[in-house]
Write a protein that holds these residues in place. Sequence first.
Motif, short mmCIF file in Angstrom:
data_model
loop_
_atom_site.label_atom_id
_atom_site.label_comp_id
_atom_site.label_asym_id
_atom_site.label_seq_id
_atom_site.Cartn_x
_atom_site.Cartn_y
_atom_site.Cartn_z
N ILE A 65 0.80 -1.31 0.01
CA ILE A 65 0.04 -0.02 -0.07
C ILE A 65 0.98 1.18 0.13
N ALA A 66 1.82 1.36 0.99
CA ALA A 66 2.68 2.46 1.20
C ALA A 66 3.77 2.60 0.18
N ALA A 67 3.89 1.50 -0.74
CA ALA A 67 4.97 1.38 -1.62
C ALA A 67 6.45 1.82 -1.40
N THR A 68 6.78 1.01 0.04
CA THR A 68 8.16 1.22 0.45
C THR A 68 9.28 0.66 -0.17
N GLY A 69 8.83 -0.43 -0.92
CA GLY A 69 10.02 -1.19 -1.48
C GLY A 69 10.55 -2.52 -0.79
N TYR A 70 9.71 -2.37 0.42
CA TYR A 70 10.12 -3.77 1.26
C TYR A 70 10.01 -5.01 0.60
N VAL A 71 11.03 -5.83 0.75
CA VAL A 71 11.29 -7.06 0.18
C VAL A 71 11.19 -7.97 1.53
N ARG A 72 10.30 -8.90 1.41
CA ARG A 72 10.07 -9.69 2.47
C ARG A 72 10.71 -11.16 2.52
N ASN A 73 11.56 -11.47 3.65
CA ASN A 73 12.01 -12.81 3.96
C ASN A 73 11.27 -13.63 4.87
N ARG A 74 10.01 -14.36 4.55
CA ARG A 74 9.09 -14.69 5.64
C ARG A 74 9.89 -15.86 6.42
N ASP A 75 10.52 -16.79 5.74
CA ASP A 75 11.25 -17.74 6.44
C ASP A 75 12.11 -17.25 7.49
N LEU A 76 12.81 -16.11 7.28
CA LEU A 76 13.83 -15.81 8.25
C LEU A 76 13.17 -15.23 9.33
N GLU A 77 11.93 -14.50 9.34
CA GLU A 77 11.16 -14.21 10.55
C GLU A 77 11.16 -15.05 11.40
N PHE A 78 11.08 -16.39 11.22
CA PHE A 78 11.00 -17.48 12.17
C PHE A 78 12.40 -18.38 12.52
N THR A 79 13.28 -18.03 11.72
CA THR A 79 14.51 -18.56 12.01
C THR A 79 15.74 -17.93 12.03
N GLU A 80 15.68 -16.39 12.08
CA GLU A 80 16.64 -15.69 12.43
C GLU A 80 17.77 -16.08 13.50
N ALA A 81 18.80 -16.32 13.36
CA ALA A 81 20.02 -16.88 14.26
C ALA A 81 20.61 -15.89 14.99
N SER A 82 20.85 -14.64 14.43
CA SER A 82 21.81 -13.80 14.80
C SER A 82 21.05 -12.96 16.23
N ARG A 83 19.90 -13.07 16.46
CA ARG A 83 19.19 -12.53 17.65
C ARG A 83 19.43 -11.18 17.95
N PRO A 84 19.05 -10.19 17.21
CA PRO A 84 19.20 -8.93 17.30
C PRO A 84 18.84 -8.46 18.92
N SER A 85 19.11 -7.39 19.49
CA SER A 85 18.77 -7.16 20.85
C SER A 85 17.30 -7.08 20.68
N LYS A 86 16.89 -7.24 21.81
CA LYS A 86 15.26 -6.95 22.15
C LYS A 86 15.02 -5.43 21.79
#
Length: 155
Positions: A65-86
């Motif tokens: 809708i907002a045409a931000t250009g965001y490119v999604r990696n849905r699988d990484l949302e559940f598997t991110e191993a780097s664990r950025p800070s809360k």
Amino acid sequence: MSDLSQTICAAFVNEFQSHAASLHKWVAPLSNEQFWTNPFSYGNSVGHLILHLTGNLSYYIGARIAATGYVRNRDLEFTEASRPSKAQVLRNFDDTIAMVISTLQQQSPSDWTLSYSAERLHDAPNRVAAFLHCATHLYHHIGQINFLSRELTKP
């Protein structure tokens, strides 16, 4: 903006703000370690759920809708191993909520009924339905975050 358009916008803004506040309430007592801990042999950690919510909103509202250009990696949302800070994950989530609210406030009366399409979202024929889907999806996962937070902070 028409009265109906203003009413729709205000209702959605209220929902997204309320849901974001609720998410923060349940995440606040968690340490960074708890944030990334899944106390069960199934499901996701709070951190991964918030990455998922951020990705979901960034794609369905930001990119579509907002045409931000965001490119999604849905699988990484559940598997991110780097664990950025809360704190970083919450900042990104809050920035995404701000984008959603800004996008809502930019909708003209005729924008609400514009045709909508997105990958994996086949039951939202217009923008009202897309915003509604995203708000209910957010609410659903906040219920999971509530449950996980209570489990992780049991005495």
